[in-house]
Design a protein around this motif. Structure first.
Motif, PDB file in Angstrom:
ATOM      1  N   ALA A 114       0.815  -1.220   0.000  1.00  0.00           N
ATOM      2  CA  ALA A 114       0.000   0.000   0.000  1.00  0.00           C
ATOM      3  C   ALA A 114       0.848   1.269   0.000  1.00  0.00           C
ATOM      4  O   ALA A 114       0.322   2.353  -0.229  1.00  0.00           O
ATOM      5  CB  ALA A 114      -0.944  -0.003   1.200  1.00  0.00           C
ATOM      6  N   GLY A 115       2.142   1.149   0.267  1.00  0.00           N
ATOM      7  CA  GLY A 115       3.032   2.310   0.207  1.00  0.00           C
ATOM      8  C   GLY A 115       2.914   3.254   1.394  1.00  0.00           C
ATOM      9  O   GLY A 115       3.275   4.420   1.297  1.00  0.00           O
ATOM     10  N   GLU A 116       2.431   2.771   2.523  1.00  0.00           N
ATOM     11  CA  GLU A 116       2.370   3.595   3.727  1.00  0.00           C
ATOM     12  C   GLU A 116       3.742   3.669   4.370  1.00  0.00           C
ATOM     13  O   GLU A 116       4.493   2.702   4.348  1.00  0.00           O
ATOM     14  CB  GLU A 116       1.399   2.990   4.757  1.00  0.00           C
ATOM     15  CG  GLU A 116      -0.045   3.191   4.464  1.00  0.00           C
ATOM     16  CD  GLU A 116      -0.930   2.655   5.594  1.00  0.00           C
ATOM     17  OE1 GLU A 116      -0.439   2.379   6.707  1.00  0.00           O
ATOM     18  OE2 GLU A 116      -2.123   2.511   5.326  1.00  0.00           O
ATOM     19  N   GLY A 117       4.038   4.790   4.978  1.00  0.00           N
ATOM     20  CA  GLY A 117       5.259   4.906   5.758  1.00  0.00           C
ATOM     21  C   GLY A 117       5.111   4.142   7.067  1.00  0.00           C
ATOM     22  O   GLY A 117       4.003   3.815   7.494  1.00  0.00           O
ATOM     23  N   LEU A 118       6.227   3.865   7.711  1.00  0.00           N
ATOM     24  CA  LEU A 118       6.184   3.107   8.960  1.00  0.00           C
ATOM     25  C   LEU A 118       5.369   3.822  10.030  1.00  0.00           C
ATOM     26  O   LEU A 118       4.605   3.193  10.760  1.00  0.00           O
ATOM     27  CB  LEU A 118       7.608   2.872   9.481  1.00  0.00           C
ATOM     28  CG  LEU A 118       8.263   1.587   9.042  1.00  0.00           C
ATOM     29  CD1 LEU A 118       9.673   1.481   9.593  1.00  0.00           C
ATOM     30  CD2 LEU A 118       7.465   0.384   9.437  1.00  0.00           C
ATOM     31  N   GLU A 119       5.534   5.123  10.129  1.00  0.00           N
ATOM     32  CA  GLU A 119       4.815   5.885  11.151  1.00  0.00           C
ATOM     33  C   GLU A 119       3.302   5.770  10.947  1.00  0.00           C
ATOM     34  O   GLU A 119       2.551   5.549  11.899  1.00  0.00           O
ATOM     35  CB  GLU A 119       5.253   7.348  11.098  1.00  0.00           C
ATOM     36  CG  GLU A 119       4.893   8.144  12.314  1.00  0.00           C
ATOM     37  CD  GLU A 119       5.508   9.524  12.273  1.00  0.00           C
ATOM     38  OE1 GLU A 119       4.736  10.481  12.429  1.00  0.00           O
ATOM     39  OE2 GLU A 119       6.730   9.637  12.082  1.00  0.00           O
ATOM     40  N   ALA A 120       2.847   5.898   9.717  1.00  0.00           N
ATOM     41  CA  ALA A 120       1.418   5.775   9.415  1.00  0.00           C
ATOM     42  C   ALA A 120       0.930   4.356   9.681  1.00  0.00           C
ATOM     43  O   ALA A 120      -0.183   4.157  10.189  1.00  0.00           O
ATOM     44  CB  ALA A 120       1.149   6.167   7.967  1.00  0.00           C
ATOM     45  N   ALA A 121       1.745   3.357   9.348  1.00  0.00           N
ATOM     46  CA  ALA A 121       1.365   1.960   9.587  1.00  0.00           C
ATOM     47  C   ALA A 121       1.250   1.693  11.088  1.00  0.00           C
ATOM     48  O   ALA A 121       0.309   1.022  11.528  1.00  0.00           O
ATOM     49  CB  ALA A 121       2.379   1.019   8.953  1.00  0.00           C
TER      50      ALA A 121
END
Length: 147
Positions: free
Chosen positions: A111-118
């Motif tokens: 999905a291409g989310e950054g780690l912080e968002a995940a």
């Protein structure tokens, strides 16, 4: 595309950073040494299967012929063999990563989310995502037989 943005600093002023909007979160982690080459390749492989299987939500209208009432063959949607094979490979990889670990792999690699968002989406503590992602990518690499 490289873009310069001003990010808020913890103590008042901001700092300017250059962001490559074309770089994936997994690529960003690899470039900074947070994931190994083996882990990166495993993440890219699962992402490629996810994309080939066309599992991403559609953001535009689907122009394929509509299925006809009564189940006729006049334009019924028929996924290709490659698409079905990719879906099976993706599902096997997710199963190999295991419950709890596959979520972060999907969010970051697919999905291409950054780690912080995940981390936020999964309700995890800050800075826990990198460790869990590393474990999940190691399981994927083992599943794929990567050394």
């Amino acid at each position: 595309m490289l873009v310069t943005r001003t990010l808020p600093a913890a103590e008042g002023g901001g700092r300017r950073v250059t962001v490559n909007l074309g770089e994936s979160p997994l690529g960003w982690l690899r470039a900074r040494g947070h994931v190994s080459a083996r882990q990166y390749e495993a993440g890219e492989r699962v992402r490629a299967d996810w994309e080939t299987a066309q599992l991403a939500p559609r953001v535009t209208m689907r122009w394929d012929p509509a299925a006809t009432p009564g189940g006729g063959t006049g334009g019924a949607i028929d996924p290709s063999g490659a698409q079905l094979s990719a879906r099976r490979r993706f599902e096997a990889a997710v199963a190999a990563a295991g419950p709890g670990l596959s979520d972060v792999v999907w969010r970051v690699a697919c999905a291409g989310e950054g780690l912080e968002a995940a981390e936020r989406a999964l309700g995890w503590p800050k800075r826990s995502g990198k460790l869990v992602l590393g474990l999940a990518l190691d399981r994927l690499a083992d599943h794929y037989g990567m050394h």
